[in-house]
Write a protein that holds these residues in place. Sequence first.
Motif, PDB file in Angstrom:
ATOM      1  N   THR A 132      -5.286  -5.941  -5.980  1.00  0.00           N
ATOM      2  CA  THR A 132      -6.134  -4.881  -6.238  1.00  0.00           C
ATOM      3  C   THR A 132      -5.097  -3.495  -5.920  1.00  0.00           C
ATOM      4  OG1 THR A 132      -6.928  -5.041  -4.146  1.00  0.00           O
ATOM      5  CG2 THR A 132      -8.176  -6.391  -5.661  1.00  0.00           C
ATOM      6  N   VAL A 133      -5.792  -2.385  -6.318  1.00  0.00           N
ATOM      7  CA  VAL A 133      -5.224  -0.905  -5.740  1.00  0.00           C
ATOM      8  C   VAL A 133      -5.046  -0.955  -4.438  1.00  0.00           C
ATOM      9  CG1 VAL A 133      -5.098   1.244  -5.842  1.00  0.00           C
ATOM     10  CG2 VAL A 133      -5.873  -0.016  -7.942  1.00  0.00           C
ATOM     11  N   ASP A 134      -6.343  -1.439  -3.537  1.00  0.00           N
ATOM     12  CA  ASP A 134      -6.557  -1.272  -2.256  1.00  0.00           C
ATOM     13  C   ASP A 134      -5.339  -2.165  -1.451  1.00  0.00           C
ATOM     14  OD1 ASP A 134      -8.348   0.254  -2.206  1.00  0.00           O
ATOM     15  OD2 ASP A 134      -9.935  -1.014  -2.046  1.00  0.00           O
ATOM     16  N   GLU A 135      -5.181  -3.378  -2.123  1.00  0.00           N
ATOM     17  CA  GLU A 135      -4.010  -4.342  -1.505  1.00  0.00           C
ATOM     18  C   GLU A 135      -2.903  -3.584  -1.745  1.00  0.00           C
ATOM     19  OE1 GLU A 135      -5.781  -8.997  -2.052  1.00  0.00           O
ATOM     20  OE2 GLU A 135      -5.239  -7.663  -3.896  1.00  0.00           O
ATOM     21  N   ILE A 137      -2.068  -0.435  -1.865  1.00  0.00           N
ATOM     22  CA  ILE A 137      -1.681   0.677  -0.889  1.00  0.00           C
ATOM     23  C   ILE A 137      -1.588  -0.020   0.482  1.00  0.00           C
ATOM     24  CG2 ILE A 137      -3.207   2.244   0.272  1.00  0.00           C
ATOM     25  CD1 ILE A 137      -4.469   3.065  -2.409  1.00  0.00           C
ATOM     26  N   GLN A 138      -2.326  -0.882   0.981  1.00  0.00           N
ATOM     27  CA  GLN A 138      -2.077  -1.536   2.358  1.00  0.00           C
ATOM     28  C   GLN A 138      -0.532  -1.967   2.517  1.00  0.00           C
ATOM     29  OE1 GLN A 138      -4.381  -5.038   2.986  1.00  0.00           O
ATOM     30  NE2 GLN A 138      -3.701  -5.245   5.018  1.00  0.00           N
ATOM     31  N   LYS A 139      -0.159  -2.860   1.398  1.00  0.00           N
ATOM     32  CA  LYS A 139       1.205  -3.263   1.351  1.00  0.00           C
ATOM     33  C   LYS A 139       2.451  -2.171   1.493  1.00  0.00           C
ATOM     34  CE  LYS A 139       0.366  -7.621   2.009  1.00  0.00           C
ATOM     35  NZ  LYS A 139       0.876  -8.478   2.931  1.00  0.00           N
ATOM     36  N   ARG A 141       1.976   0.984   2.451  1.00  0.00           N
ATOM     37  CA  ARG A 141       1.989   1.717   3.952  1.00  0.00           C
ATOM     38  C   ARG A 141       2.485   0.655   4.898  1.00  0.00           C
ATOM     39  NH1 ARG A 141      -4.174   4.327   3.236  1.00  0.00           N
ATOM     40  NH2 ARG A 141      -3.378   6.300   2.155  1.00  0.00           N
ATOM     41  N   ARG A 166      -2.882   3.402 -11.293  1.00  0.00           N
ATOM     42  CA  ARG A 166      -3.188   4.047  -9.879  1.00  0.00           C
ATOM     43  C   ARG A 166      -2.580   3.654  -8.840  1.00  0.00           C
ATOM     44  NH1 ARG A 166      -9.109   1.462  -9.384  1.00  0.00           N
ATOM     45  NH2 ARG A 166      -9.002   2.581  -7.603  1.00  0.00           N
ATOM     46  N   CYS A 167      -1.865   2.438  -8.903  1.00  0.00           N
ATOM     47  CA  CYS A 167      -0.634   2.288  -7.868  1.00  0.00           C
ATOM     48  C   CYS A 167       0.233   3.435  -7.927  1.00  0.00           C
ATOM     49  CB  CYS A 167      -0.059   1.183  -8.058  1.00  0.00           C
ATOM     50  SG  CYS A 167      -1.112  -0.478  -7.675  1.00  0.00           S
ATOM     51  N   PHE A 170      -0.937   6.622  -6.418  1.00  0.00           N
ATOM     52  CA  PHE A 170      -0.675   6.750  -5.065  1.00  0.00           C
ATOM     53  C   PHE A 170       0.581   7.006  -4.710  1.00  0.00           C
ATOM     54  CE2 PHE A 170       0.573   3.930  -1.402  1.00  0.00           C
ATOM     55  CZ  PHE A 170       0.141   4.554  -0.385  1.00  0.00           C
ATOM     56  N   ASP A 174       1.343   9.885  -2.032  1.00  0.00           N
ATOM     57  CA  ASP A 174       2.057   9.684  -0.485  1.00  0.00           C
ATOM     58  C   ASP A 174       3.411   9.568  -0.225  1.00  0.00           C
ATOM     59  OD1 ASP A 174      -0.928   9.391  -0.499  1.00  0.00           O
ATOM     60  OD2 ASP A 174      -0.793   8.300   1.219  1.00  0.00           O
TER      61      ASP A 174
END
Length: 315
Positions: A132-135, A137-139, A141, A166-167, A170, A174
């Motif tokens: 997922t996109v959230d995963e 982003i977490q990785k 960071r 979307r990745c 991001f 950032d």
Amino acid sequence: MPRIVAVGACYIDTILTVPHYPGEDDKLRASKIAHRRGGNCPNTLEVLRDLARCHPNAFPNMEQLELRLLAVLPAEGSPATEFIRESLCERLLYPLCIFREQVQEAASSYIIKSQGTGSRTIVNYNGLPEMTVDEFIQKSRQIRTLANAVSTWYHFEGRIPEVTIRCIQFLRSDFPQYKISVEVEKPGREGLTALAAAADLIFYSRSWAENQGYHSGKECLEAQLSKTRDDAMLCCTWGAGGASAVLKSPHSTQAWASVFSTIGAGDTFIAGMLYALTINDFMSFQQKLEFANELAGRKVVQEGFAGLADQLHLT
């Protein structure tokens, strides 16, 4: 220390070599069976690892090249993950790989290789829930907190474009200093041109280009120039037709390079280009393309990726 993060699927391939392709409901005895780790990004990382290992004197600033795979894998303790770990080395898998503890089987390809025609028929299966996109982003960071790299490059296989875009967005927001490359490979896959438009380096496959109606790598790249970033680099491999590349500039001038001497192998060509580009100004634009093309040409005359770097005889 340069860092390359490759984002894509990791497969376990089962290859059956048969005298001819079987008809429906036929029975046929295979002459050979083999199991190997596959996947575009893991293959590219394997070649990159061997290049950095074999030629530290030729490229001294690559000696500490940091390579990471960001992929979804089955349960961390599963036999499938252990097989993948042994093929790549543990350092490439951690800390970015995402383990699905409820799944024991890796994504798999079943390949029937015909000795009669040389063709390969491939059936894929993937029961792993996608990243997922959230995963992502977490990785992303998380890896930022590791030892600082002089430069960071993210390479995307081009899977599930609606997630990948979307990745990339991001990263642009950032970590605007990061370089980004993408593969435009699968014919008919929606959303790949949007990925290309967001990347610094794009790898177009012959199958995608032909599906779009192009008859050469250069014709493909000429058509795609206006659809990419002002400072992007575009590459297209064309099998026995070699490879073409174009480097754009913010002032709308282009530098072209082409080679036509060898057959290309996509994952290896990508590794060669990423390697040459990461060493900055050591090579000219033409030399970088020739380096990647030679590496790819050597791949097609052997099984697997072992020993490719040794054949280059760099000093």
